[in-house]
Scaffold this motif. Sequence first.
Motif, mmCIF file in Angstrom:
data_model
loop_
_atom_site.group_PDB
_atom_site.id
_atom_site.type_symbol
_atom_site.label_atom_id
_atom_site.label_comp_id
_atom_site.label_asym_id
_atom_site.label_seq_id
_atom_site.Cartn_x
_atom_site.Cartn_y
_atom_site.Cartn_z
ATOM 1 N N THR A 103 16.087 -7.711 109.879
ATOM 2 C CA THR A 103 15.656 -7.282 109.147
ATOM 3 C C THR A 103 16.678 -6.561 107.797
ATOM 4 O OG1 THR A 103 14.798 -5.009 108.159
ATOM 5 C CG2 THR A 103 16.522 -4.679 109.815
ATOM 6 N N ALA A 104 16.241 -6.972 106.365
ATOM 7 C CA ALA A 104 16.984 -6.611 105.017
ATOM 8 C C ALA A 104 17.239 -5.363 105.491
ATOM 9 C CB ALA A 104 16.077 -6.849 103.872
ATOM 10 N N PRO A 105 18.914 -4.845 104.943
ATOM 11 C CA PRO A 105 19.529 -4.115 104.029
ATOM 12 C C PRO A 105 18.673 -2.970 103.140
ATOM 13 C CG PRO A 105 20.421 -5.808 103.153
ATOM 14 C CD PRO A 105 19.747 -6.215 104.080
ATOM 15 N N VAL A 106 18.809 -1.484 103.171
ATOM 16 C CA VAL A 106 18.875 -0.835 102.405
ATOM 17 C C VAL A 106 19.826 -0.288 101.975
ATOM 18 C CG1 VAL A 106 17.516 1.590 102.117
ATOM 19 C CG2 VAL A 106 16.576 0.154 104.034
ATOM 20 N N PRO A 107 20.238 -0.329 100.499
ATOM 21 C CA PRO A 107 21.490 -0.149 99.388
ATOM 22 C C PRO A 107 20.952 1.278 99.275
ATOM 23 C CG PRO A 107 19.558 -1.955 98.714
ATOM 24 C CD PRO A 107 18.953 -1.591 99.689
#
Length: 338
Positions: free
Chosen positions: A178-182
């Motif tokens: 999954t993509a990171p949540v900044p």
Amino acid sequence: MITTDPIGDWSWEITPGAAAARPRRSVEIAGAIRDILADHQLSIPSERADFTVRPLSDMRDARVNGLNLVLEADPLRAGTALSAAVAQAESLDGEFLVSLRARCPGFRWEAGVRHRAEQLFAIQVQMWGADHIEVTLETYSDAWLTQDTRGREQAAVYAGNAPRLAAALKEISALLGTAPVPGDPNRYATPTETGFEDPRTDGPAFDDSWGTFEGAARSRRLRSMIAPSEDEYENITDHPVRYFTVRRSGQVLGYVWASVGDNAAGYTPRTPAGDDAFEAGAQWLLRLREAHGEGLTALNALDWVAEHPPLPEWGSIAETEPAEAPSLDALEELPGRY
């Protein structure tokens, strides 16, 4: 610059499924992320980790409380302190919050030279029962920014470090699926999925976030480690300062200082030295309190603590005469860089 509070962070949320929701999974994830960071010299041995297990029904009850454990190359290998803590966790029945937080030393590049910081990154894995895992990566360096935290251009530093961070974030996202949540914009920078926004575009939140916040953050952390007291010198000054360097086993831990123009004195930790710098600093502050209680002026106290240091485990002073910095701000910047 290496900061006391994070420059920025990224988080990933995953649903493990009941079969994978064992305490050992938190260690496996942290170890895999550490390995990715290590591939880019963003983490180097020996990383230290805190591993705790608390019932979801009573978060004050620490059923497992493993502190400052070595995150070995094979952290779940039989015989390690961390594997023993995991085995204890897996013997428990019920729904728990399993937390692992690892402090990662690593290298940042500047002018073609590697500089080691004892907490370049921190990895945190929290497993909430069988339903949810949250992974967070924090960084404490501004080496990934086009401007440092004092607003100075650092194109070469950025070019030598930011690509390593971007590559690591991409690989961690592939690992976790999954993509990171900044993290939210903060007083230092604005995280993105690949690193940080360019502060030159819209301007930083503060012209000199380091000068505005770092000294206060260091002071808060140091003073949280000792009991309050009225036997204190002032901890800020507008005058030049004299200082001694505190060293242990060849490593600089910090600087004990006194103002030349008023009754201010204190200790400035070398943040790249990590927790050791603050733990030692608390003891040097206690020595300054003793000097204050004896009625010594700040400059006399500086000489007194050099002659009456804490126990050797908290560092020692080799110089016979103190050095001088033009300001406390100049002294505080010195241990933030190297």
